[in-house]
Design a protein around this motif. Sequence first.
Motif, PDB file in Angstrom:
ATOM      1  N   VAL A 401      38.228  35.960  44.537  1.00 13.87           N
ATOM      2  CA  VAL A 401      37.612  35.438  43.321  1.00 13.87           C
ATOM      3  C   VAL A 401      37.475  36.538  42.280  1.00 13.87           C
ATOM      4  N   THR A 402      36.982  37.683  42.695  1.00 15.81           N
ATOM      5  CA  THR A 402      36.827  38.811  41.773  1.00 15.81           C
ATOM      6  C   THR A 402      37.088  40.103  42.540  1.00 15.81           C
ATOM      7  N   PRO A 403      37.851  41.041  41.958  1.00 10.34           N
ATOM      8  CA  PRO A 403      38.457  40.985  40.632  1.00 10.34           C
ATOM      9  C   PRO A 403      39.929  40.585  40.658  1.00 10.34           C
ATOM     10  N   CYS A 404      40.425  40.182  41.840  1.00 16.34           N
ATOM     11  CA  CYS A 404      41.867  39.951  41.989  1.00 16.34           C
ATOM     12  C   CYS A 404      42.352  38.797  41.116  1.00 16.34           C
ATOM     13  N   TYR A 405      41.526  37.751  40.964  1.00 15.58           N
ATOM     14  CA  TYR A 405      41.957  36.601  40.163  1.00 15.58           C
ATOM     15  C   TYR A 405      42.254  37.014  38.722  1.00 15.58           C
ATOM     16  N   THR A 406      41.381  37.813  38.150  1.00 19.70           N
ATOM     17  CA  THR A 406      41.574  38.249  36.763  1.00 19.70           C
ATOM     18  C   THR A 406      42.790  39.152  36.636  1.00 19.70           C
ATOM     19  N   LYS A 407      42.947  40.085  37.554  1.00 16.88           N
ATOM     20  CA  LYS A 407      44.086  41.000  37.493  1.00 16.88           C
ATOM     21  C   LYS A 407      45.409  40.246  37.590  1.00 16.88           C
ATOM     22  N   TYR A 408      45.459  39.245  38.454  1.00 16.94           N
ATOM     23  CA  TYR A 408      46.708  38.530  38.707  1.00 16.94           C
ATOM     24  C   TYR A 408      47.171  37.763  37.473  1.00 16.94           C
ATOM     25  N   HIS A 409      46.249  37.226  36.687  1.00 18.64           N
ATOM     26  CA  HIS A 409      46.610  36.397  35.541  1.00 18.64           C
ATOM     27  C   HIS A 409      46.577  37.143  34.218  1.00 18.64           C
ATOM     28  N   ARG A 410      46.185  38.415  34.216  1.00 24.63           N
ATOM     29  CA  ARG A 410      46.061  39.124  32.948  1.00 24.63           C
ATOM     30  C   ARG A 410      46.835  40.435  32.909  1.00 24.63           C
ATOM     31  N   LYS A 411      47.359  40.887  34.037  1.00 27.93           N
ATOM     32  CA  LYS A 411      48.080  42.151  34.098  1.00 27.93           C
ATOM     33  C   LYS A 411      49.496  41.913  34.615  1.00 27.93           C
ATOM     34  N   ARG A 412      50.453  42.523  33.962  1.00 29.04           N
ATOM     35  CA  ARG A 412      51.811  42.434  34.486  1.00 29.04           C
ATOM     36  C   ARG A 412      51.935  43.231  35.781  1.00 29.04           C
ATOM     37  N   VAL A 413      51.327  44.402  35.801  1.00 27.00           N
ATOM     38  CA  VAL A 413      51.290  45.208  37.021  1.00 27.00           C
ATOM     39  C   VAL A 413      49.855  45.092  37.564  1.00 27.00           C
ATOM     40  N   PHE A 414      49.662  44.153  38.469  1.00 26.51           N
ATOM     41  CA  PHE A 414      48.317  43.854  38.922  1.00 26.51           C
ATOM     42  C   PHE A 414      47.938  44.600  40.193  1.00 26.51           C
ATOM     43  N   TRP A 415      48.882  45.268  40.843  1.00 28.50           N
ATOM     44  CA  TRP A 415      48.553  45.979  42.080  1.00 28.50           C
ATOM     45  C   TRP A 415      48.152  47.408  41.765  1.00 28.50           C
ATOM     46  N   VAL A 416      47.535  48.043  42.764  1.00 25.34           N
ATOM     47  CA  VAL A 416      47.082  49.436  42.654  1.00 25.34           C
ATOM     48  C   VAL A 416      47.741  50.218  43.777  1.00 25.34           C
ATOM     49  N   ALA A 417      48.336  51.369  43.395  1.00 17.64           N
ATOM     50  CA  ALA A 417      49.014  52.204  44.395  1.00 17.64           C
ATOM     51  C   ALA A 417      47.986  52.756  45.358  1.00 17.64           C
ATOM     52  N   LYS A 418      48.219  52.577  46.645  1.00 15.71           N
ATOM     53  CA  LYS A 418      47.291  53.075  47.658  1.00 15.71           C
ATOM     54  C   LYS A 418      47.456  54.586  47.807  1.00 15.71           C
ATOM     55  N   LYS A 419      46.338  55.322  47.713  1.00 18.28           N
ATOM     56  CA  LYS A 419      46.373  56.764  47.819  1.00 18.28           C
ATOM     57  C   LYS A 419      46.474  57.176  49.279  1.00 18.28           C
TER      58      LYS A 419
END
Length: 419
Positions: A401-419
């Motif tokens: 629900v948060t924050p993945c839903y917002t990232k998926y529909h508002r960012k072209r690159v919605f993933w974060v590189a795992k350190k």
Amino acid sequence: MVKLHTIITYFTTKFGTYYVPNKALSLDEGTMSWRGRLSFKVYNPNKPDKYGVKLYMLAEAGAGYIIDFEVYAGVGKTTVETMMALMRPLLHKGYHLYMDKFYNSVHLTELLREHGVYTCGTLRLQRGAPKILQQLAKGKFPVDQTIFRRKDITFIILWKDKRVVSVITNCHNADTQEEQRRKRVRKRDGATSVKIVTVNKPTAICDYNTNMKGVDHFDQMVKYYRFTRKSHKWTKKSHFISFRWLYTMHVLYKMYTTDAKKLTLLHFHEVAIWSLLRWDQDEWPATESPIPHAEDYQDPSDDLATPGPSGVRLPLFPPPPQAQDTSSSDTEPETETPEPEPRPPPAKNPRIVDPEVRLNKKLTHAIVKIAKRKRCRVCIKSGIRRDSMYQCKTCGVAQCVTPCYTKYHRKRVFWVAKK
């Protein structure tokens, strides 16, 4: 009440600033449910929440908009002092105030009349009524009969229905009006039937029944979507009073909005809470303007201004656009070569293909609950294992629900590189 003084003062100030109520007002008490230890906790067996903190609330009779309220702390003000404090901003303006016999008295009616407020409501006859009316109320007189006494423009009316009803008013006279009601009649054989009868009811009682529902209407609308949770401290639960006023804000929204299709109360709750979840202090700079946002402004941190889960463009109140220095753009030629855009971080599981409609702002994306848990698409591509019970109805992809839903529909690159 020192711990809650700031938030109570804030809301009472806002309520009286942004809304001008209609003529008819109603005064009644409400209860914030609480069963823990508290010195000024009250018990009222006639209320749905029998134990709790009592609130004196002044509301508009029609819409249920809360104009002002005060918390009963056990000691301090009398009933008359509380009444005058709640009505202080509305004195000498000709309002009609409806209240029940808990507050009403002949002294209070005359006091409010001196300050330009007309009152109507039920009355305990021991609070200043003539002795003859007190004796008549204890005796017997025919059903549907009206008896009244008058002093100047103040009327005390007795009306016999199933029992004697006593009313005091200075915004009506002793006129009556016909009203139809259903009456159940029992026959000799034990069967019952319903017939329509006509009674002559005083106009003051009819208006009292119509306009005394402001606070009750507010309590009804608040109970539909409750936010409160159990707590060991009453002050923590009292802060949920602020969420009770979401209905009051919804009344303001319906009055001032220009939308052809207005949001329902549940939809309005979703929009308000979603905005609070997205709160970012950097996006809300301190300004002197009461409405700092611009109409056609787009959030620079978002790639696309697509609707959120409630179908409303986010953010609801964006900050004003920052001024750009264009003084040297017309005189100096563009000699600098643009810097190459940074490559997006690699995503885990790159074989998973996302639907193209996820960034389409013309579609209404909505989050729905599913029967079986699925892997969150944003977490998968970020290298995190996390399941979710929700997915987008349009995209058909599971997300948190948060924050993945917002990232998926508002960012072209919605993933974060795992350190």
